[in-house]
Structure formats: C-alpha cells, structure tokens
Design a protein around this motif. Structure first.
Motif, PDB file in Angstrom:
ATOM      1  N   THR A   1       0.853  -1.187   0.000  1.00 37.81           N
ATOM      2  CA  THR A   1       0.000   0.000   0.000  1.00 37.81           C
ATOM      3  C   THR A   1       0.885   1.231   0.000  1.00 37.81           C
ATOM      4  O   THR A   1       2.098   1.151   0.079  1.00 37.81           O
ATOM      5  CB  THR A   1      -0.905   0.025   1.241  1.00 37.81           C
ATOM      6  OG1 THR A   1      -0.071  -0.002   2.412  1.00 37.81           O
ATOM      7  CG2 THR A   1      -1.837  -1.161   1.265  1.00 37.81           C
TER       8      THR A   1
ATOM      9  N   GLN B   1      -3.798   5.772   4.601  1.00 41.64           N
ATOM     10  CA  GLN B   1      -5.038   5.703   5.362  1.00 41.64           C
ATOM     11  C   GLN B   1      -6.180   5.540   4.371  1.00 41.64           C
ATOM     12  O   GLN B   1      -6.094   5.968   3.220  1.00 41.64           O
ATOM     13  CB  GLN B   1      -5.241   6.950   6.219  1.00 41.64           C
ATOM     14  CG  GLN B   1      -4.164   7.154   7.283  1.00 41.64           C
ATOM     15  CD  GLN B   1      -4.066   6.003   8.259  1.00 41.64           C
ATOM     16  OE1 GLN B   1      -5.079   5.447   8.692  1.00 41.64           O
ATOM     17  NE2 GLN B   1      -2.845   5.621   8.595  1.00 41.64           N
ATOM     18  N   THR B   2      -7.259   4.919   4.821  1.00 39.64           N
ATOM     19  CA  THR B   2      -8.365   4.579   3.943  1.00 39.64           C
ATOM     20  C   THR B   2      -9.491   5.606   4.027  1.00 39.64           C
ATOM     21  O   THR B   2      -9.875   6.028   5.125  1.00 39.64           O
ATOM     22  CB  THR B   2      -8.919   3.190   4.308  1.00 39.64           C
ATOM     23  OG1 THR B   2      -7.854   2.232   4.243  1.00 39.64           O
ATOM     24  CG2 THR B   2     -10.021   2.770   3.356  1.00 39.64           C
TER      25      THR B   2
ATOM     26  N   THR C   1     -13.096   6.776   4.276  1.00 39.09           N
ATOM     27  CA  THR C   1     -14.309   6.155   4.824  1.00 39.09           C
ATOM     28  C   THR C   1     -15.586   6.883   4.420  1.00 39.09           C
ATOM     29  O   THR C   1     -16.675   6.322   4.508  1.00 39.09           O
ATOM     30  CB  THR C   1     -14.246   6.105   6.360  1.00 39.09           C
ATOM     31  OG1 THR C   1     -14.130   7.448   6.871  1.00 39.09           O
ATOM     32  CG2 THR C   1     -13.049   5.287   6.827  1.00 39.09           C
TER      33      THR C   1
ATOM     34  N   VAL D   1     -11.106   9.947   6.810  1.00 40.14           N
ATOM     35  CA  VAL D   1     -10.179   8.834   6.633  1.00 40.14           C
ATOM     36  C   VAL D   1      -9.945   8.162   7.976  1.00 40.14           C
ATOM     37  O   VAL D   1     -10.241   8.719   9.035  1.00 40.14           O
ATOM     38  CB  VAL D   1      -8.822   9.305   6.054  1.00 40.14           C
ATOM     39  CG1 VAL D   1      -9.032  10.097   4.774  1.00 40.14           C
ATOM     40  CG2 VAL D   1      -8.043  10.152   7.070  1.00 40.14           C
ATOM     41  N   THR D   2      -9.419   6.948   7.921  1.00 37.64           N
ATOM     42  CA  THR D   2      -9.059   6.258   9.147  1.00 37.64           C
ATOM     43  C   THR D   2      -7.966   7.036   9.875  1.00 37.64           C
ATOM     44  O   THR D   2      -7.177   7.744   9.258  1.00 37.64           O
ATOM     45  CB  THR D   2      -8.563   4.836   8.835  1.00 37.64           C
ATOM     46  OG1 THR D   2      -7.516   4.904   7.838  1.00 37.64           O
ATOM     47  CG2 THR D   2      -9.696   3.970   8.291  1.00 37.64           C
TER      48      THR D   2
ATOM     49  N   GLY E   1     -12.995   3.730   0.306  1.00 32.57           N
ATOM     50  CA  GLY E   1     -12.156   2.563   0.074  1.00 32.57           C
ATOM     51  C   GLY E   1     -10.820   2.889  -0.552  1.00 32.57           C
ATOM     52  O   GLY E   1      -9.904   2.076  -0.497  1.00 32.57           O
ATOM     53  N   ASP E   2     -10.693   4.086  -1.156  1.00 31.16           N
ATOM     54  CA  ASP E   2      -9.411   4.499  -1.714  1.00 31.16           C
ATOM     55  C   ASP E   2      -8.434   4.823  -0.586  1.00 31.16           C
ATOM     56  O   ASP E   2      -8.827   4.990   0.575  1.00 31.16           O
ATOM     57  CB  ASP E   2      -9.585   5.742  -2.598  1.00 31.16           C
ATOM     58  CG  ASP E   2     -10.312   5.447  -3.896  1.00 31.16           C
ATOM     59  OD1 ASP E   2     -10.448   4.262  -4.231  1.00 31.16           O
ATOM     60  OD2 ASP E   2     -10.750   6.410  -4.560  1.00 31.16           O
ATOM     61  N   GLU E   3      -7.166   4.948  -0.935  1.00 30.22           N
ATOM     62  CA  GLU E   3      -6.147   5.290   0.047  1.00 30.22           C
ATOM     63  C   GLU E   3      -5.534   6.655  -0.261  1.00 30.22           C
ATOM     64  O   GLU E   3      -5.418   7.038  -1.425  1.00 30.22           O
ATOM     65  CB  GLU E   3      -5.029   4.236   0.059  1.00 30.22           C
ATOM     66  CG  GLU E   3      -5.439   2.903   0.640  1.00 30.22           C
ATOM     67  CD  GLU E   3      -4.257   1.946   0.725  1.00 30.22           C
ATOM     68  OE1 GLU E   3      -3.250   2.173   0.028  1.00 30.22           O
ATOM     69  OE2 GLU E   3      -4.337   0.974   1.498  1.00 30.22           O
TER      70      GLU E   3
END
Length: 270
Positions: free
Chosen positions: A14, A19-20, A22, A36-37, A99-101
C-alpha cells in the motif's frame, strides 16, 4: 515444480503512511469534505494540520498541508477541501471514493491551537472559504468552551451554498450528544457572503472595520485585549488585512512558544 502457496505470493504494498477513505461528501462544484481512518499513533491538538496527499504521476508523493477538521478526540480524521481543476493535488483528490487510500504524514503542527492564546473571555474565529476547517475541529472540542464564555464563528464565502458545511456543523453542535452540553448557548455564528444576496453581506475585514458585526451581535463596539482573543485562517492577503485590524484593536500576535491575544495559520492552502 514449485507449488505457489498463499504465503509465497507477494502482497501488493500500500502507499507509505496510507489511510483509507471512509466517507466523501461533495458540497458544491468547488468544495468537498472527506473522512479517513486515523493512525493509532496520531495525537494532535484541535486546530492543527498534517500533510496529506496522493502519489504523483512521477511515482513520488504529492503532499499539501491540510487542517484536520475533526476534533482531537474523534476516531476518524475529517478534511475539507477546495477543488482546483488544474491543481497538482486537488485535481486528483476530488475524485477519491470510499475505500481508496491517501497518504497521511502523522506529524501534526500549527498555530491555531488554544495553547497559543492567553486566557480570555471571548474567542473570535475568523475564516474565509475552506479556512473554516481548523475551526470545525475547535468548535467540536469541549476545551474551547471550558476556556471561553463566548465563541464567535465568522465565516465568509462567495455564496450561501459555500457556507453550508459550516452552517450544518454549527447548527448541529448544541444538540450533539457528546459535546452539546459544553456548547450550550456559547457558540455564535456570523456567516456572510460577498456575491449572493443573503441576510449578512460583506467581507470579514469590512464588517470588523465598520463595526457592523459588533452591532449585529449586540456587542460593545470593537475588541479589547483584556477580553477578546482571535484566530485567523484564510488567504495570505486576508490574513495580513485581519492582522492589521486586530492590532489596531490592541491585540498582539501569539505563538506556541509565546501566547498572546491572536494567532494566524500561515500554512493554510486554499
């Protein structure tokens, strides 16, 4: 022949400091927010910013300073951004989906923190456009209301649609189950527009210099270094103009190392 097992198949790496995403919300054609996370190790003070971004076409990270719009206690991190069609980062960032980073460098810094101000009674938050982001963090922090009897959020945009992010946030806070009791009736909101006709018009600088905002809010004319504290976040030109006005009122610029009556975010982009 070697059997390929699950353990022997290399995992696709990754992004560094990834971070993902959300949640994403597009407020207008020019503005969007996303969450994001949160890295487990990240500790920050409400009002600070971090570097976030994406990998550039050359394979190198493309990072910019973004204020964290969520408070220091939140499980996720929220950001509020402008869309620039030909911007190196925002032209790509505006297309992110859940779902993207994204890349997030967990080293928060900034001057728009409560620690950089001397104790006072009234806190002014002065922002244009996406400059409201750090104040979205501070308005959701109970410590803000512990330290001040009154908090005034002045926010100016071109039209009413661009005020919606801040408007919805401010209106939700007194009823918020987590911090509503801290907010109470301490938070006052003074939105203005510069193009579309609305209840309150004009630039923040004009409304401060003319005294209109003080009259509209039923306050004594002007600010006093004995009671008033201010935080400023906008374009470089806006920041400089507001600094002059605040200093005419007798307020001095503070910093983390030397608290005073007002602070300005110098790293704001947008």
């Amino acid at each position: 022949m070697q059997t390929v097992t699950e353990q022997s198949v290399p995992k696709v790496p990754t992004l560094p400091d990834a971070q993902t995403i959300t949640h994403v919300k597009h407020w207008t054609e020019r503005l969007f927010s996303f969450r994001v996370t949160r890295p487990r190790s990240l500790r920050f003070r409400s009002g600070e910013f971090v570097m976030i971004g994406l990998m550039g076409d050359n394979g190198k990270p493309l990072l910019r300073a973004y204020s964290i719009a969520s408070p220091s206690w939140a499980d996720e991190l929220e950001f509020y951004s402008i869309k620039v069609p030909d911007g190196p980062l925002t032209s790509k960032l505006q297309n992110i989906e859940e779902g993207d980073e994204i890349i997030l460098r967990p080293k928060p810094v900034g001057t728009l923190v409560l620690d950089a101000l001397l104790p006072g009674k009234r806190l002014w938050m002065l922002a244009t456009g996406t400059g409201i982001a750090p104040f979205a963090s501070l308005m959701r922090d109970p410590e803000t209301y512990d330290q001040y009897d009154e908090v005034i959020m002045m926010h100016t945009c071109r039209d009413a649609a661009e005020l919606e992010y801040g408007k919805q946030l401010v209106e939700s806070l007194p009823k918020d189950p987590l911090i509503g009791e801290f907010v109470g009736d301490k938070l006052r909101y003074y939105p203005t527009t510069t193009r579309e006709e609305t209840a309150h018009m004009g630039r923040i600088t004009d409304n401060l210099k003319s005294g209109k905002v003080f009259k509209d809010l039923g306050l004594k004319d002007g600010m006093s270094p004995d009671t008033d504290r201010a935080m400023v976040c906008g374009s470089l030109g806006f920041n400089m103009d507001v600094k002059t006005i605040l200093e005419d009122f007798g307020l001095r610029e503070g910093a983390n190392s030397e608290p005073a009556e007002y602070v300005v975010e110098k790293a704001f982009v947008g």
